[in-house]
Design an enzyme around this catalytic site. Sequence first.
Site, PDB file in Angstrom:
ATOM      1  N   THR A  17       0.911  -1.212   0.017  1.00  0.00           N
ATOM      2  CA  THR A  17      -0.063   0.219   0.033  1.00  0.00           C
ATOM      3  C   THR A  17       0.836   1.030   0.045  1.00  0.00           C
ATOM      4  OG1 THR A  17      -0.283   0.079   2.422  1.00  0.00           O
ATOM      5  CG2 THR A  17      -1.889  -1.328   0.984  1.00  0.00           C
ATOM      6  N   ASP A  18       0.351   2.341  -0.402  1.00  0.00           N
ATOM      7  CA  ASP A  18       0.971   3.821  -0.500  1.00  0.00           C
ATOM      8  C   ASP A  18       0.543   4.339   0.743  1.00  0.00           C
ATOM      9  OD1 ASP A  18      -1.608   4.564  -1.063  1.00  0.00           O
ATOM     10  OD2 ASP A  18      -1.206   4.901  -3.323  1.00  0.00           O
ATOM     11  N   GLN A  19       0.921   5.697   0.728  1.00  0.00           N
ATOM     12  CA  GLN A  19       0.533   6.535   1.935  1.00  0.00           C
ATOM     13  C   GLN A  19      -0.823   6.711   1.995  1.00  0.00           C
ATOM     14  OE1 GLN A  19       2.699  10.495   1.700  1.00  0.00           O
ATOM     15  NE2 GLN A  19       2.019  11.257   3.597  1.00  0.00           N
ATOM     16  N   GLY A  21      -2.961   4.448   1.974  1.00  0.00           N
ATOM     17  CA  GLY A  21      -3.706   3.469   2.325  1.00  0.00           C
ATOM     18  C   GLY A  21      -4.211   2.590   1.134  1.00  0.00           C
ATOM     19  N   ILE A  22      -3.847   2.766   0.019  1.00  0.00           N
ATOM     20  CA  ILE A  22      -4.370   1.853  -1.301  1.00  0.00           C
ATOM     21  C   ILE A  22      -3.222   1.248  -1.748  1.00  0.00           C
ATOM     22  CG2 ILE A  22      -5.388   2.478  -3.726  1.00  0.00           C
ATOM     23  CD1 ILE A  22      -6.314   5.019  -2.348  1.00  0.00           C
TER      24      ILE A  22
END
Length: 145
Positions: A17-19, A21-22
């Site tokens: 995930t990225d920053q 949350g995806i």
Amino acid sequence: METMISKSQVVVRYAETDQMGIAHHANYPIWYEIARTDLIKNIGMTYSEMEHMGVMTPLVELGCRYIGTAHYEDILTVEASIAELSPARIRFSYRIFKEGEDKPINTGFTLHAWVNAKTFRPFSMKKHYPDLYQKMESMMETDKK
């Protein structure tokens, strides 16, 4: 024969995930590979066995359409099928679904060439490995034939 669709489950890991949350977009082709590997196993062989036979399938083209999002710990089903097959190339199609949803959050494809493992030169899969080619041909998406 009905189209063979491989269904592989993936649980989105925190590291994917990225920053926000995806699940990061770069993970989708990796998930495609999981499903493609399972599909090849369903044909009755592994990628390692194909390589030992002298067959490699380098990636020629990749397409990926992001429709929805996946988040940490989402359970995904990655579907893979053979969309097109020729003596020189094979095209796989993919759809990714979140558990409990009917519409895909992602669709895509990969196009691979058939090449000789030693020379990396293209060859005719149909001519050199007719039995394997026939198995793959019988599993193609029937609506595309």
